[in-house]
Design an enzyme around this catalytic site. Sequence first.
Site, short mmCIF file in Angstrom:
data_model
loop_
_atom_site.label_atom_id
_atom_site.label_comp_id
_atom_site.label_asym_id
_atom_site.label_seq_id
_atom_site.Cartn_x
_atom_site.Cartn_y
_atom_site.Cartn_z
N SER A 129 44.76 31.98 56.02
CA SER A 129 44.29 31.92 57.40
C SER A 129 43.00 31.11 57.40
CB SER A 129 43.98 33.33 57.90
OG SER A 129 45.14 34.11 57.80
N CYS B 278 43.99 41.16 61.65
CA CYS B 278 44.32 40.25 60.53
C CYS B 278 44.08 40.95 59.20
CB CYS B 278 43.48 38.98 60.61
SG CYS B 278 43.84 37.84 59.26
N TRP C 268 49.61 39.87 56.21
CA TRP C 268 50.41 39.48 55.06
C TRP C 268 50.46 40.58 54.01
CZ3 TRP C 268 45.72 37.13 56.41
CH2 TRP C 268 44.62 37.43 55.59
P1 FAD Z 1 50.81 35.32 43.38
O1 FAD Z 1 51.04 34.67 42.09
O2 FAD Z 1 51.63 34.91 44.51
O3 FAD Z 1 50.91 36.89 43.16
C1 FAD Z 1 50.72 37.74 44.26
C2 FAD Z 1 51.04 39.15 43.89
O4 FAD Z 1 52.40 39.25 43.51
C3 FAD Z 1 50.27 39.72 42.69
O5 FAD Z 1 49.02 40.20 43.03
C4 FAD Z 1 51.20 40.82 42.26
O6 FAD Z 1 51.01 41.94 43.08
C5 FAD Z 1 52.56 40.22 42.54
N1 FAD Z 1 53.05 39.62 41.29
C6 FAD Z 1 52.81 38.41 40.79
N2 FAD Z 1 53.41 38.24 39.60
C7 FAD Z 1 54.07 39.39 39.36
C8 FAD Z 1 54.88 39.86 38.28
N3 FAD Z 1 55.15 39.12 37.22
N4 FAD Z 1 55.40 41.10 38.38
C9 FAD Z 1 55.14 41.86 39.45
N5 FAD Z 1 54.36 41.49 40.48
C10 FAD Z 1 53.84 40.27 40.43
N6 FAD Z 1 45.10 35.66 51.22
C11 FAD Z 1 43.75 35.56 51.23
O7 FAD Z 1 43.10 35.88 50.24
N7 FAD Z 1 43.08 35.10 52.34
C12 FAD Z 1 43.74 34.73 53.47
O8 FAD Z 1 43.10 34.30 54.43
C13 FAD Z 1 45.16 34.81 53.48
N8 FAD Z 1 45.88 34.47 54.57
C14 FAD Z 1 47.23 34.56 54.56
C15 FAD Z 1 47.94 34.20 55.70
C16 FAD Z 1 49.32 34.27 55.70
C17 FAD Z 1 50.08 33.86 56.93
C18 FAD Z 1 50.00 34.70 54.55
C19 FAD Z 1 51.49 34.78 54.53
C20 FAD Z 1 49.30 35.08 53.44
C21 FAD Z 1 47.91 35.01 53.42
N9 FAD Z 1 47.19 35.36 52.28
C22 FAD Z 1 45.82 35.28 52.31
C23 FAD Z 1 47.86 35.72 51.01
C24 FAD Z 1 48.07 34.45 50.17
O9 FAD Z 1 49.03 33.61 50.78
C25 FAD Z 1 48.58 34.72 48.76
O10 FAD Z 1 49.69 35.55 48.83
C26 FAD Z 1 47.55 35.38 47.86
O11 FAD Z 1 46.38 34.59 47.79
C27 FAD Z 1 48.10 35.54 46.44
O12 FAD Z 1 48.52 34.28 45.96
P2 FAD Z 1 48.53 33.96 44.41
O13 FAD Z 1 49.37 32.73 44.22
O14 FAD Z 1 47.16 33.94 43.86
O15 FAD Z 1 49.27 35.20 43.80
#
Ligand code: FAD
Length: 689
Positions: free
Chosen positions: A449, A642, A689
């Site tokens: 966001s 949010c 989310w």
């Molecule tokens: P990822 O690699 O996608 O992992 C996310 C989670 O998945 C992990 O913490 C864990 O719980 C699970 N996971 C990963 N790997 C495994 C595994 N091997 N086994 C089991 N579980 C696992 N985030 C913010 O911080 N700020 C924002 O403003 C924000 N806005 C958003 C707006 C929207 C519309 C949406 C859809 C999401 C938003 N998010 C926001 C969330 C963001 O998109 C991400 O999902 C978040 O930052 C995590 O991404 P990542 O790639 O670091 O983690």
Amino acid sequence: AQVDTLDIVVLVLLLLGSVAYFTKGTYWGVPKDPYATSALNGSAAKKGSRNILEKMDESGKNCVIFYGSQTGTAEDYASRLAKEGSARFGLKTMTADLEDYDYENLDQVPEDKIVFFVMATYGEGEPTDNAVEFWEFMNQDPPSFSENSEEKPLGNLKYVAFGLGNNTYEHYNSMVRNLDKILTKLGGKRIGTAGEGDDGAGTMEEDFLGWKEPMWAALAQEMGLEEREAVYEPVFSVEEREDLDPETDTVYLGEPNKNHLENSQKGPYNAHNPFIAPVAESKELFTVKDRNCLHCEIDVSGSGISYTTGDHIAVWPTNAGMEVDRLIKTFGLEEKRHRVISMKGIDPTAKVPFPTPTTYDAAIRYHMEICAPVSRQFLGTLSAFAPNEEAKKEMAKLGSDADYFKDKISSQMLNVSQAVSAVHPDPWSAVPFSCLVEGLNKLQPRYYSISSSSLVQPEKISITAVVESVRIPGAGHVVKGVTTNYLLALKQKQNGDPDPSPHGLTYAITGPRNKYDGIHVPVHVRHSNFKLPSNPSKPIIMVGPGTGVAPFRGFVAERAAQAAKGDDVGQTVLFYGCRRQAEDWLYKSEWDEYKKVLGDKLTIYNAFSREGPNKVYVQHLLKQNGKSINELLQQKANFYVCGDAAHMAREVNDVLGQIIASERGVDEKKAEQVVKSMRSSGVYQEDVW
Ligand code: FAD
């Protein structure tokens, strides 16, 4: 009457407008495919092939699996169904992106063909971006099918339906539920149940696996299919290219498409085509050592990218070096990691999910979701390639026994490499690379966001992201979010931080051919409906604990700018929450600055959950301030939430109902109705989310 130049101009414009409308954009040539010309294997994106029946006939298919997918899961399920239908039942399957076809001839699908719909529900019961046109078509009353004008135009259609949803949202799985209703009403015959996967309960995969077995049985019976023992057949051919080396300039080393490969990135930038944006500034927002929250300013000047306050920005991540190495080692690819490969769909309808020629290393690093939880079905598939009988048996057991899989794999949050090497530590060199590409999702951009105001800084987009790091008790490892740890590494590098590889993770920060050098990150913007009222004098109430405050920083900054230029700004009320004011209070000093400009127009309520004897959350503060919230609502305030969808957003919804009930003296049912109608009229908006 005289026709003057202006009339002619208007007439020409109207004519162009109508052509544009009726051709649905076919002629203005924005490539639908991300890497058109170079790596397009399916011909769906070619002009004139929006006719699915023609396409099926041409390629000898009797089963099409349409997907409406936002984050790639629905697309993955569609591919898995296609493979399984072919391997187990001899169906001639193909997958199809809903946005690549037209639906006027859905009434012409013959009885010996079957159509699957794998439909994710997005946000407030909305279709995914690629399903919007299909959804508009199906929601006409009745849809304008080409020939059949009978009451039951889909009398011949046999279909299968599975939905992906999240029960924490109000419109749980509404896409599949509504589509099923429409298709049935039009005479379609559903085979099996309309399945529903629930991401909110964390059971998506098991829901899918549980739904598909009885569905296959029903389908086999309906279509007289014989089940046979499934033998793995690769979807893609992988050719090692002796004639090319990684330095050859036609080889993709992680560039997302041809323009990027040729150093001529150009817009429009979208989910198929990122802009490689400079990170203007990045910093840490928390003061504690064990948790991180990043603020990044992304410079989009000169890109043509525009945004409005409340939109989302997507970040295209790169996998951590450690995880790339782990996968390469696990599957015995070490020797050949930098060899050049070309990949093609063995079947012309199969699309390789990334551009080739590329290298194993680049494909894995930039395009494959290698860290995500491994699926049970995929372990079952991999059993065929186990290094010995014992490992094969173990993999087959993991693939078929849900409880065993949960105990050994999912409770430990293992990714594919961790799971496979836990079963047997030697390299699994027999696994075909195609099998890995099929079994793992395409690496997805993550959405954030936007936390800036487009009025204040139209060319710089800010992100507020908490770094994902989950320690698994007893498992001895920490699950690291892909994108947020990549952003953290960029921040460390940009600031010359002493620990350039936080948590031992290193990244190819300079990107393919150093194209991201100087701290760049690939991004695109997605427009959202989460918007300030157009009239700044309208009051607003915002509830955004943690990173849920991101868009509200943008909202408040925008109102401060409006107030500074003399606009009449309405009451602006923010409910914010974090653990402790000295640790994780986001943008603590900025709020004082906004307060100076907005004065008593800005009210901020802070819930510090770990400071007092009892945990205090935003929901509690809302309740305490029920009277003034109700007054603001009666003055036509908009209400925004949010952040965390699973708990917070749901509780806020309930608390608002309670406030309305007690302040307006109505019963709970009636109050719930009021909240519902606030949602449907856009007064109550969520970005969760
Ligand atoms: P990822 O690699 O996608 O992992 C996310 C989670 O998945 C992990 O913490 C864990 O719980 C699970 N996971 C990963 N790997 C495994 C595994 N091997 N086994 C089991 N579980 C696992 N985030 C913010 O911080 N700020 C924002 O403003 C924000 N806005 C958003 C707006 C929207 C519309 C949406 C859809 C999401 C938003 N998010 C926001 C969330 C963001 O998109 C991400 O999902 C978040 O930052 C995590 O991404 P990542 O790639 O670091 O983690």
